[in-house]
Write a protein that holds these residues in place. Structure first.
Motif, PDB file in Angstrom:
ATOM      1  N   ARG A 121       0.839  -1.206   0.000  1.00 46.59           N
ATOM      2  CA  ARG A 121       0.000   0.000   0.000  1.00 46.59           C
ATOM      3  C   ARG A 121       0.873   1.256   0.000  1.00 46.59           C
ATOM      4  NH1 ARG A 121      -4.205   1.774   4.887  1.00 46.59           N
ATOM      5  NH2 ARG A 121      -3.998   4.014   4.543  1.00 46.59           N
ATOM      6  N   GLU A 122       1.924   1.246   0.818  1.00 46.69           N
ATOM      7  CA  GLU A 122       2.823   2.403   0.860  1.00 46.69           C
ATOM      8  C   GLU A 122       3.605   2.522  -0.441  1.00 46.69           C
ATOM      9  OE1 GLU A 122       4.697   5.826   2.157  1.00 46.69           O
ATOM     10  OE2 GLU A 122       2.888   4.821   2.874  1.00 46.69           O
ATOM     11  N   LEU A 123       3.981   1.409  -1.036  1.00 45.08           N
ATOM     12  CA  LEU A 123       4.675   1.416  -2.321  1.00 45.08           C
ATOM     13  C   LEU A 123       3.804   2.054  -3.396  1.00 45.08           C
ATOM     14  CD1 LEU A 123       7.190   0.463  -3.924  1.00 45.08           C
ATOM     15  CD2 LEU A 123       6.032  -1.729  -4.236  1.00 45.08           C
ATOM     16  N   GLN A 124       2.518   1.742  -3.380  1.00 47.93           N
ATOM     17  CA  GLN A 124       1.604   2.342  -4.353  1.00 47.93           C
ATOM     18  C   GLN A 124       1.433   3.837  -4.092  1.00 47.93           C
ATOM     19  OE1 GLN A 124      -2.497   0.878  -4.319  1.00 47.93           O
ATOM     20  NE2 GLN A 124      -2.626   1.193  -6.528  1.00 47.93           N
ATOM     21  N   ASP A 126       3.504   5.804  -2.623  1.00 43.99           N
ATOM     22  CA  ASP A 126       4.785   6.477  -2.808  1.00 43.99           C
ATOM     23  C   ASP A 126       5.164   6.592  -4.279  1.00 43.99           C
ATOM     24  OD1 ASP A 126       7.327   7.538  -2.523  1.00 43.99           O
ATOM     25  OD2 ASP A 126       8.171   5.806  -1.481  1.00 43.99           O
ATOM     26  N   LEU A 127       5.088   5.472  -5.003  1.00 42.90           N
ATOM     27  CA  LEU A 127       5.598   5.424  -6.380  1.00 42.90           C
ATOM     28  C   LEU A 127       4.530   5.086  -7.417  1.00 42.90           C
ATOM     29  CD1 LEU A 127       8.996   3.567  -5.796  1.00 42.90           C
ATOM     30  CD2 LEU A 127       8.646   6.007  -6.171  1.00 42.90           C
ATOM     31  N   GLY A 128       3.299   4.863  -6.986  1.00 41.42           N
ATOM     32  CA  GLY A 128       2.246   4.538  -7.926  1.00 41.42           C
ATOM     33  C   GLY A 128       2.328   3.136  -8.481  1.00 41.42           C
ATOM     34  N   PHE A 228       2.656   4.583   7.222  1.00 45.30           N
ATOM     35  CA  PHE A 228       1.950   5.129   6.065  1.00 45.30           C
ATOM     36  C   PHE A 228       2.332   6.600   5.890  1.00 45.30           C
ATOM     37  CE2 PHE A 228      -1.483   1.846   7.096  1.00 45.30           C
ATOM     38  CZ  PHE A 228      -1.018   0.968   6.115  1.00 45.30           C
ATOM     39  N   GLY A 229       2.698   6.934   4.670  1.00 39.51           N
ATOM     40  CA  GLY A 229       3.115   8.297   4.373  1.00 39.51           C
ATOM     41  C   GLY A 229       4.599   8.548   4.533  1.00 39.51           C
ATOM     42  N   SER A 230       5.365   7.524   4.907  1.00 39.72           N
ATOM     43  CA  SER A 230       6.809   7.728   5.138  1.00 39.72           C
ATOM     44  C   SER A 230       7.629   7.744   3.847  1.00 39.72           C
ATOM     45  CB  SER A 230       7.347   6.641   6.072  1.00 39.72           C
ATOM     46  OG  SER A 230       7.173   5.342   5.519  1.00 39.72           O
ATOM     47  N   ARG A 231       7.077   7.241   2.765  1.00 40.28           N
ATOM     48  CA  ARG A 231       7.691   7.272   1.428  1.00 40.28           C
ATOM     49  C   ARG A 231       9.134   6.742   1.425  1.00 40.28           C
ATOM     50  NH1 ARG A 231       7.354  12.662  -1.576  1.00 40.28           N
ATOM     51  NH2 ARG A 231       7.588  11.189  -3.319  1.00 40.28           N
ATOM     52  N   PRO A 232       9.361   5.561   1.949  1.00 33.54           N
ATOM     53  CA  PRO A 232      10.740   5.054   2.021  1.00 33.54           C
ATOM     54  C   PRO A 232      11.348   4.709   0.672  1.00 33.54           C
ATOM     55  CG  PRO A 232       9.188   3.346   2.665  1.00 33.54           C
ATOM     56  CD  PRO A 232       8.389   4.615   2.514  1.00 33.54           C
TER      57      PRO A 232
END
Length: 255
Positions: A121-124, A126-128, A228-232
């Protein structure tokens, strides 16, 4: 060389105790990539002790995870290739899930663990990149993402059961080895560390000047507290490029 294909051939079904016992006798350079064998030579005694513990557990009838074929999988890719370090806790205790890479599961595992669902979910966000239904992260490993658990084994159904059995000394040495690499000019090799949660953050003192991206763990209990929202993923690539390295292609194959 006890290479990757051979590792996946041993330790199946009833032969698993035998396979764990075999690991205790093999030379380091048949268990690990050559540069990892050299880097971990100072803790070989501790590694042997941990391997003997696991072999005894398996010999006494315990179901040890991951399989012997995957126990040291994180160290089969060259140390020299590592450019992102992602630290996990200990392997999934559900039979069939643990594959020797932190957060990853076998390609056939359905449904995937909820921590991994949150990572996707974070990957999506962050990077779509589209979430996958599988949990095979070997494409990341192939690009130099070291998916390293702090503890490398667990008893089935007993989360955290192999903590304090010696693995922490080996993974401490591994993190130190990654962070201290230098090229022929004495320049530090490009590296970004991604630390999710308290256990992962415990390696921070070992990382020296390595750029660190730290947040809450992606588990359902903590993901909303800062994961969530950390955009690693985008941040890691930006930090790699600042160090003169290529970023990681974080998109996983659809299988």
């Amino acid at each position: 060389m006890f290479g990757e294909e051979a590792l996946f051939d041993v330790g199946q079904g009833e032969r698993e105790p035998e396979a764990f016992a075999q690991l205790t006798t093999l030379p380091l350079d048949e268990l690990l990539a050559p540069d990892w064998a050299k880097a971990l030579e100072p803790v070989e005694a501790e590694l042997r002790q941990a391997l003997r513990f696991v072999a005894r557990e398996a010999g006494d009838g315990a179901k040890v995870l991951p399989s012997a074929s995957n126990l040291l999988r994180a160290f089969r890719r060259p140390l020299a290739d590592v450019k992102v370090l992602i630290v996990g806790q200990d392997p999934y205790p559900t039979p069939g899930h643990a594959v020797g890479l932190s957060f990853a599961v076998s390609p056939q595992t359905r449904p995937i663990p909820r921590s991994l669902v949150n990572i996707y979910r974070e990957l999506q966000d962050d990077l779509g990149l589209p979430p996958r239904v599988h949990g095979d992260l070997s494409a990341w490993s192939d690009q130099g993402v070291l998916l390293l658990n702090r503890v490398l084994s667990v008893a089935a159904g007993k989360a955290g059961s192999h903590r304090g059995k010696g693995w922490e000394k080996i993974t401490t040495a591994a993190v130190s080895a990654v962070a201290s690499r230098q090229d022929n000019r004495g320049v530090r090799s490009p590296l970004v560390a991604i630390l999710w949660g308290k256990d992962a953050d415990s390696v921070r003192p070992l990382l020296g000047e390595t750029p660190i991206l730290a947040s809450a763990h992606p588990s359902p209990l903590s993901a909303s507290r800062g994961f969530f929202g950390s955009r690693p993923f985008s941040q890691a690539n930006a930090l790699l490029r600042e160090q003169g390295a290529d970023g990681v292609n974080w998109e996983l194959p659809a299988i």
